[in-house]
Enzyme design. Structure first.
Site, PDB file in Angstrom:
ATOM      1  N   GLY A 182      31.043  79.797  77.183  1.00 22.71           N
ATOM      2  CA  GLY A 182      31.282  79.464  78.087  1.00 22.71           C
ATOM      3  C   GLY A 182      29.999  79.102  79.236  1.00 22.71           C
TER       4      GLY A 182
ATOM      5  N   HIS B  47      20.199  84.468  76.951  1.00 22.78           N
ATOM      6  CA  HIS B  47      20.984  84.945  76.035  1.00 22.78           C
ATOM      7  C   HIS B  47      20.664  86.345  75.148  1.00 22.78           C
ATOM      8  CE1 HIS B  47      23.373  81.535  75.735  1.00 22.78           C
ATOM      9  NE2 HIS B  47      22.519  80.873  75.000  1.00 22.78           N
TER      10      HIS B  47
ATOM     11  N   SER C 126      33.529  78.110  67.708  1.00 22.81           N
ATOM     12  CA  SER C 126      32.525  77.394  68.498  1.00 22.81           C
ATOM     13  C   SER C 126      31.291  77.368  67.880  1.00 22.81           C
ATOM     14  CB  SER C 126      32.574  77.607  69.894  1.00 22.81           C
ATOM     15  OG  SER C 126      31.995  76.636  70.714  1.00 22.81           O
TER      16      SER C 126
END
Length: 339
Positions: free
Chosen positions: A77, A141, A171
């Site tokens: 997200g 990340h 995803s």
């Protein structure tokens, strides 16, 4: 292998190149989804293609007290959060939402990702931050433990978003398939068990999932003014409450007048998954010269994993998760391991 010297502000590029080459040789290696090389670096799995920019971020980045860093695993997200964060912080500058920068620029251009140099950066190192105004909106990340020291010791605020591990995997499965060489082929559902097994072992980009989540969650408990821990599903379920919380945390709370004028609702509408997905800018062009912008938008649904994963498959992950989180006090209303 000895870490790269971090005391020198501008290490010679030759030294960095040599260090990266040695890393590529010495680190344990895996192949994610049969096509993407990853190496185990500082306890997380990293693509060799971004070793250089990752190391430069870790060793040379100087945080500002006003910086805002969005941290996450991929496919949890973060594209949505980038849009919300940019719209919240810059709402007084871009008050006309019909002419908002999100209509002409993908959120990955507006919130700079520190490990991914922009496609026009030919030397493959770090993005240019000199033209960014305060507060600088940044993204990463990498796990909390591997963040640059200056981020941890400064007043930089970190927003961490996580997602149900099974939806994260599904995803990712779709996303990386689009990145593979044979992009026109259909997904091979016969391989899903193999790749999910790899995910459960933590052998995917920036994994393991549990370690990544736990690192940021622990810091959010110990230092709640430093790290805001958010869940994707909560944002989907009650966007208004979460957007208000996000705005307060980053230092841009909504006034009573703004709330009465419906500014929060306007931002939620502008940044909704459905709205972003249909924007022309997100249906053309690419991000970082790596993937098409449209690859960032698939369904954005909660619970889509139930269409792909069986109870016997998810049980393996549940057991691993339980072992790592036992005694930590972590609890999520959106992911409850079953045994």
């Amino acid at each position: 292998m000895e870490p790269l010297e971090t005391t020198t502000k501008n290490p010679k590029m030759e030294e960095l190149e040599d260090y990266v080459q040695h890393l590529e040789i010495s680190l344990p290696k895996e192949l994610w989804m049969g096509a993407f090389p990853i190496s185990l670096y500082e306890g997380f799995w990293c693509s060799p293609k971004i070793f250089k920019s990752t190391i430069l971020f870790q060793t040379q980045f100087e945080a500002h007290d006003t910086d805002i860093l969005l941290a996450s695993l991929p496919k949890t997200g973060s594209t949505w959060l980038r849009s919300l964060l940019f719209a919240i912080v810059n709402r007084n500058i871009f008050s006309d939402f019909t002419k908002h920068p999100l209509h002409t620029q993908n959120s990955h251009e507006l919130v700079v990702h520190m490990e991914f140099p922009p496609s026009n950066n030919t030397n493959g190192t770090q993005p240019d931050l000199t033209k960014l105004s305060s507060p600088r909106l940044l993204a990463t990340h990498i796990p909390y433990l591997s963040l640059p020291k200056s981020i941890k010791t400064s007043k930089t605020r970190i927003v961490y978003v996580c997602r149900n591990p099974f939806d994260t995997f599904i995803s990712s499965w779709h996303f990386y398939h689009k990145l593979s060489l044979n992009t026109s082929s259909e997904l091979d559902h016969n391989t899903i068990e193999e790749y999910f097994g790899q995910f459960c072992e933590g052998k995917f980009p920036y994994g393991p999932y549990e370690d990544h989540l736990l690192g940021y969650w622990k810091e959010s408990i110990q230092n709640p003014n430093k790290v805001l821990f958010m869940e994707y599903e909560g944002l989907k379920q009650d966007p208004k409450a979460y957007v208000k919380k996000l705005a307060e945390f980053v230092g841009y709370p909504f006034s009573q007048l703004e709330q009465e004028k419906g500014i929060i609702d306007d931002i939620i509408k502008l940044c909704s998954f459905e709205n972003l997905k249909k924007m022309k800018v997100n249906n053309s062009g690419d991000a970082y010269g790596i993937f098409e912008n449209k690859a960032l938008f698939r369904k954005g649904e909660v619970g889509d994993w139930t269409n792909y994963l069986t109870p016997s498959m998810t049980k393996m992950f549940d057991q691993n998760f339980h072992e790592k989180f036992k005694g930590t006090g972590f609890n999520s209303k959106y992911y409850q391991p079953s045994f």
